[in-house]
Motif scaffolding. Structure first.
Motif, PDB file in Angstrom:
ATOM      1  N   GLU A   1      -3.319   2.827   6.335  1.00  0.00           N
ATOM      2  CA  GLU A   1      -3.475   2.418   4.935  1.00  0.00           C
ATOM      3  C   GLU A   1      -4.644   1.454   4.799  1.00  0.00           C
ATOM      4  O   GLU A   1      -5.446   1.562   3.851  1.00  0.00           O
ATOM      5  CB  GLU A   1      -2.183   1.778   4.420  1.00  0.00           C
ATOM      6  N   ARG A   2      -4.778   0.521   5.733  1.00  0.00           N
ATOM      7  CA  ARG A   2      -5.918  -0.409   5.695  1.00  0.00           C
ATOM      8  C   ARG A   2      -7.237   0.353   5.823  1.00  0.00           C
ATOM      9  O   ARG A   2      -8.216   0.041   5.135  1.00  0.00           O
ATOM     10  CB  ARG A   2      -5.793  -1.453   6.811  1.00  0.00           C
ATOM     11  N   GLU A   3      -7.263   1.353   6.706  1.00  0.00           N
ATOM     12  CA  GLU A   3      -8.496   2.124   6.899  1.00  0.00           C
ATOM     13  C   GLU A   3      -8.852   2.899   5.634  1.00  0.00           C
ATOM     14  O   GLU A   3     -10.025   2.958   5.235  1.00  0.00           O
ATOM     15  CB  GLU A   3      -8.340   3.073   8.086  1.00  0.00           C
ATOM     16  N   LEU A   4      -7.863   3.521   4.992  1.00  0.00           N
ATOM     17  CA  LEU A   4      -8.121   4.268   3.765  1.00  0.00           C
ATOM     18  C   LEU A   4      -8.624   3.350   2.650  1.00  0.00           C
ATOM     19  O   LEU A   4      -9.566   3.690   1.920  1.00  0.00           O
ATOM     20  CB  LEU A   4      -6.849   4.989   3.301  1.00  0.00           C
ATOM     21  N   LYS A   5      -8.011   2.185   2.503  1.00  0.00           N
ATOM     22  CA  LYS A   5      -8.428   1.248   1.448  1.00  0.00           C
ATOM     23  C   LYS A   5      -9.838   0.719   1.713  1.00  0.00           C
ATOM     24  O   LYS A   5     -10.636   0.542   0.781  1.00  0.00           O
ATOM     25  CB  LYS A   5      -7.426   0.101   1.337  1.00  0.00           C
ATOM     26  N   THR A   6     -10.154   0.476   2.970  1.00  0.00           N
ATOM     27  CA  THR A   6     -11.506   0.029   3.308  1.00  0.00           C
ATOM     28  C   THR A   6     -12.524   1.104   2.967  1.00  0.00           C
ATOM     29  O   THR A   6     -13.586   0.827   2.399  1.00  0.00           O
ATOM     30  CB  THR A   6     -11.594  -0.331   4.796  1.00  0.00           C
ATOM     31  N   PHE A   7     -12.218   2.335   3.315  1.00  0.00           N
ATOM     32  CA  PHE A   7     -13.120   3.450   3.004  1.00  0.00           C
ATOM     33  C   PHE A   7     -13.281   3.601   1.493  1.00  0.00           C
ATOM     34  O   PHE A   7     -14.394   3.789   0.990  1.00  0.00           O
ATOM     35  CB  PHE A   7     -12.569   4.747   3.606  1.00  0.00           C
ATOM     36  N   TYR A   8     -12.177   3.492   0.758  1.00  0.00           N
ATOM     37  CA  TYR A   8     -12.181   3.673  -0.695  1.00  0.00           C
ATOM     38  C   TYR A   8     -12.830   2.485  -1.402  1.00  0.00           C
ATOM     39  O   TYR A   8     -13.437   2.630  -2.465  1.00  0.00           O
ATOM     40  CB  TYR A   8     -10.744   3.846  -1.176  1.00  0.00           C
ATOM     41  N   GLY A   9     -12.691   1.309  -0.822  1.00  0.00           N
ATOM     42  CA  GLY A   9     -13.294   0.119  -1.402  1.00  0.00           C
ATOM     43  C   GLY A   9     -12.476  -0.534  -2.486  1.00  0.00           C
ATOM     44  O   GLY A   9     -13.013  -1.278  -3.324  1.00  0.00           O
ATOM     45  N   ALA A  10     -11.166  -0.291  -2.493  1.00  0.00           N
ATOM     46  CA  ALA A  10     -10.294  -0.899  -3.502  1.00  0.00           C
ATOM     47  C   ALA A  10      -8.863  -0.873  -3.003  1.00  0.00           C
ATOM     48  O   ALA A  10      -8.504  -0.070  -2.131  1.00  0.00           O
ATOM     49  CB  ALA A  10     -10.401  -0.174  -4.834  1.00  0.00           C
ATOM     50  N   GLU A  11      -8.036  -1.741  -3.575  1.00  0.00           N
ATOM     51  CA  GLU A  11      -6.629  -1.815  -3.204  1.00  0.00           C
ATOM     52  C   GLU A  11      -5.769  -0.850  -4.014  1.00  0.00           C
ATOM     53  O   GLU A  11      -4.651  -0.512  -3.613  1.00  0.00           O
ATOM     54  CB  GLU A  11      -6.105  -3.246  -3.416  1.00  0.00           C
TER      55      GLU A  11
ATOM     56  N   GLY B   1      14.479  15.275  -0.494  1.00  0.00           N
ATOM     57  CA  GLY B   1      15.729  14.529  -0.442  1.00  0.00           C
ATOM     58  C   GLY B   1      15.689  13.281   0.398  1.00  0.00           C
ATOM     59  O   GLY B   1      16.714  12.600   0.540  1.00  0.00           O
ATOM     60  N   PHE B   2      14.521  12.930   0.955  1.00  0.00           N
ATOM     61  CA  PHE B   2      14.420  11.749   1.803  1.00  0.00           C
ATOM     62  C   PHE B   2      13.460  10.737   1.169  1.00  0.00           C
ATOM     63  O   PHE B   2      12.548  11.114   0.438  1.00  0.00           O
ATOM     64  CB  PHE B   2      13.995  12.133   3.222  1.00  0.00           C
ATOM     65  N   PRO B   3      13.675   9.440   1.439  1.00  0.00           N
ATOM     66  CA  PRO B   3      12.991   8.383   0.676  1.00  0.00           C
ATOM     67  C   PRO B   3      11.473   8.460   0.657  1.00  0.00           C
ATOM     68  O   PRO B   3      10.853   8.102  -0.348  1.00  0.00           O
ATOM     69  CB  PRO B   3      13.472   7.096   1.347  1.00  0.00           C
ATOM     70  N   ALA B   4      10.851   8.886   1.747  1.00  0.00           N
ATOM     71  CA  ALA B   4       9.385   8.870   1.818  1.00  0.00           C
ATOM     72  C   ALA B   4       8.754   9.699   0.699  1.00  0.00           C
ATOM     73  O   ALA B   4       7.647   9.386   0.235  1.00  0.00           O
ATOM     74  CB  ALA B   4       8.920   9.374   3.178  1.00  0.00           C
ATOM     75  N   ALA B   5       9.442  10.754   0.261  1.00  0.00           N
ATOM     76  CA  ALA B   5       8.890  11.622  -0.786  1.00  0.00           C
ATOM     77  C   ALA B   5       8.848  10.937  -2.144  1.00  0.00           C
ATOM     78  O   ALA B   5       8.175  11.413  -3.059  1.00  0.00           O
ATOM     79  CB  ALA B   5       9.702  12.914  -0.885  1.00  0.00           C
ATOM     80  N   ASP B   6       9.553   9.821  -2.286  1.00  0.00           N
ATOM     81  CA  ASP B   6       9.599   9.110  -3.571  1.00  0.00           C
ATOM     82  C   ASP B   6       8.793   7.816  -3.567  1.00  0.00           C
ATOM     83  O   ASP B   6       8.760   7.109  -4.578  1.00  0.00           O
ATOM     84  CB  ASP B   6      11.050   8.788  -3.934  1.00  0.00           C
ATOM     85  N   VAL B   7       8.143   7.501  -2.468  1.00  0.00           N
ATOM     86  CA  VAL B   7       7.384   6.251  -2.382  1.00  0.00           C
ATOM     87  C   VAL B   7       6.108   6.358  -3.216  1.00  0.00           C
ATOM     88  O   VAL B   7       5.327   7.302  -3.058  1.00  0.00           O
ATOM     89  CB  VAL B   7       7.032   5.936  -0.913  1.00  0.00           C
ATOM     90  N   ARG B   8       5.900   5.379  -4.094  1.00  0.00           N
ATOM     91  CA  ARG B   8       4.721   5.395  -4.957  1.00  0.00           C
ATOM     92  C   ARG B   8       3.903   4.104  -4.865  1.00  0.00           C
ATOM     93  O   ARG B   8       2.821   4.013  -5.432  1.00  0.00           O
ATOM     94  CB  ARG B   8       5.120   5.651  -6.411  1.00  0.00           C
ATOM     95  N   ASP B   9       4.426   3.100  -4.176  1.00  0.00           N
ATOM     96  CA  ASP B   9       3.734   1.823  -4.106  1.00  0.00           C
ATOM     97  C   ASP B   9       3.029   1.606  -2.770  1.00  0.00           C
ATOM     98  O   ASP B   9       2.546   0.510  -2.483  1.00  0.00           O
ATOM     99  CB  ASP B   9       4.700   0.669  -4.373  1.00  0.00           C
ATOM    100  N   ARG B  10       2.961   2.658  -1.945  1.00  0.00           N
ATOM    101  CA  ARG B  10       2.252   2.577  -0.675  1.00  0.00           C
ATOM    102  C   ARG B  10       1.367   3.805  -0.518  1.00  0.00           C
ATOM    103  O   ARG B  10       1.589   4.839  -1.140  1.00  0.00           O
ATOM    104  CB  ARG B  10       3.250   2.495   0.497  1.00  0.00           C
ATOM    105  N   TRP B  11       0.364   3.684   0.330  1.00  0.00           N
ATOM    106  CA  TRP B  11      -0.538   4.801   0.582  1.00  0.00           C
ATOM    107  C   TRP B  11      -0.065   5.643   1.770  1.00  0.00           C
ATOM    108  O   TRP B  11      -0.268   6.856   1.781  1.00  0.00           O
ATOM    109  CB  TRP B  11      -1.952   4.283   0.863  1.00  0.00           C
ATOM    110  N   VAL B  12       0.533   4.996   2.747  1.00  0.00           N
ATOM    111  CA  VAL B  12       0.950   5.673   3.979  1.00  0.00           C
ATOM    112  C   VAL B  12       2.322   5.137   4.374  1.00  0.00           C
ATOM    113  O   VAL B  12       2.590   3.937   4.232  1.00  0.00           O
ATOM    114  CB  VAL B  12      -0.057   5.437   5.129  1.00  0.00           C
TER     115      VAL B  12
END
Length: 422
Positions: free
Chosen positions: A121-131, A159-170
């Protein structure tokens, strides 16, 4: 307009699927002159695509120094392990073609999947240049996905929690719910959706049962992984369900856009063609906002800023018809290629019919025309703006210097529709 409906593209087999996916990937890269991020996927489906990208025919057309390669999910096993997704991609084409600094694997040498998720997630945000992701600035140009036998995408299982996560990138996934039963690390649905194009590859008879459920609209991660711009399902013949919702096998397009300058007979030809085919006809002028109608009635030409909302409204109606399996014919001047690009939107089942005629012929028609809000004086502006469709747009071109029925016959002939059938 909301999230566009997915486009279904059927191909003969997995080899044709790999070629179609490679061509689309190259088109997306060509459309972006800056730094590009592509999100790859694991599994067996993309292997032929990856090997194809390493061939001279494709390798030489990719600007490798400005293309960066990420991956949508990873099995938490060491690099080099047969189950490691990025290892497969690296072996097939990345190590031979891409600069090492442009390859971005998920780290699996960390203490656990959650630690790996935080690092990626840190690598993706660094590449994207925003949080935070901005819908107007997608992270990826293209995201490649497959569909698991239970409808999962990446490592987001129904049916598992990861599919509903919206506040994280990874996210870390402690337990897989289909084989291989190893922990995973996965991008979340909002991050997968942050792209110009989501491209699914769905091939093989074993995918037919789950594809049937996906096309029926079941609430599965595979139905929730959608780009705000374009989502394409590449389906080979073995995977394709035979349902009433399938497109007709007649080879006919789903929508026809009758284009030409004012006075070329778009509405007349469109109505007659609709009657012959039994399709609904709509005049594109009815999609103009009132301000555009008033401006044209006053003799003032429209600007591009005036036209964009009009074109998007027509494109939305075409998308609605395609999603519902309806055929439609729309008369729309579509004088510039940029306008037609909005209407076609890379859909192979939307075709242009170009009504071609000289300035003298159409000018004479305009003089005798009544009840239309386009004054004859704007015809020169129309011809100055006109960019006739090129071969790359695969237009059906017919001359308007003929009776209506003869023009319609010419269109049907190019559509390979027998006169008895029409």
């Amino acid at each position: 307009m909301g999230t566009p409906s997915p486009e279904l593209v059927r191909v003969a087999d997995k080899a044709a699927m790999a070629r179609a996916a490679a061509d689309l990937l190259l088109a997306r890269i060509a459309a972006n002159s800056g730094r590009i991020a592509i999100c790859l996927t694991g599994g067996s489906s993309p292997k032929q695509l990856y090997e194809l990208l390493a061939t001279d025919a494709y390798r030489d057309r990719i600007p490798w120094p400005r293309v960066h390669w990420f991956i949508g999910d990873e099995r938490f096993v060491p690099p080099g392990d047969p189950l490691h997704n990025m290892t497969m991609a690296r072996s097939a084409f990345l190590d031979a073609c891409a600069p090492p600094a442009n390859i971005h694997p998920i780290p699996t040498d960390t203490t656990d999947p959650e630690d790996a998720a935080r690092a990626y997630e840190r690598e993706l945000k660094t590449f994207y240049g925003a949080e935070q992701l901005d819908a107007a600035r997608p992270l990826f140009e293209l995201v490649l996905l497959g569909i698991g036998p239970d409808g999962h995408v990446a490592s987001l299982f129904p049916g598992f929690p990861a599919a509903d996560v919206r506040d994280r990138w990874v996210v870390g996934v402690d337990q897989a719910h289909v084989a291989p039963f190893v922990p995973r690390v996965s991008l979340t649905l909002p991050v997968l959706a942050s792209c110009r194009t989501v491209l699914f590859e769905v091939g093989g008879a074993d995918k037919r049962p789950i594809l049937t459920r996906v096309l029926a609209g079941e609430d599965l991660p595979a139905n929730r992984a959608r780009s705000d711009h374009q989502t394409i399902l590449l389906i080979d013949a073995a995977a394709s369900p035979e349902t009433s919702a399938d497109q007709s096998t007649s080879g006919l397009p789903q929508a026809l856009i009758i284009m030409g300058v004012a006075g070329s007979g778009k509405s007349t030809i469109g109505k007659a063609l609709g009657e012959r085919l039994g399709w609904r006809f709509e005049d594109g002028d009815s999609f103009h906002p009132p301000a555009n109608v008033a401006k044209m009635s006053a003799g003032h030409p429209l600007t591009d800023e005036d036209r964009w909302p009009w074109l998007r409204a027509i494109a939305a109606e075409i998308a609605r018809c395609r999603a519902n399996g309806e055929h439609i014919i729309i008369a729309c001047s579509a004088l510039k290629k940029a306008y037609r690009d909005i209407l076609l939107d890379h859909h192979h089942d939307v075709r242009i019919v170009y009504l071609e005629g000289s300035r003298e012929l159409i000018g004479d028609r305009m003089v005798h025309r009544k009840g239309h809000f386009m004054p004859t004086g704007l015809l020169d502006s129309q011809f100055a703006t006109l960019e006739p469709p090129g071969a790359c747009e695969h237009p059906l071109t017919v001359s308007v210097d003929a009776p209506v029925e003869a023009i319609v016959d010419g269109i049907l002939q190019q559509l390979h529709v027998s006169q008895d059938r029409a």
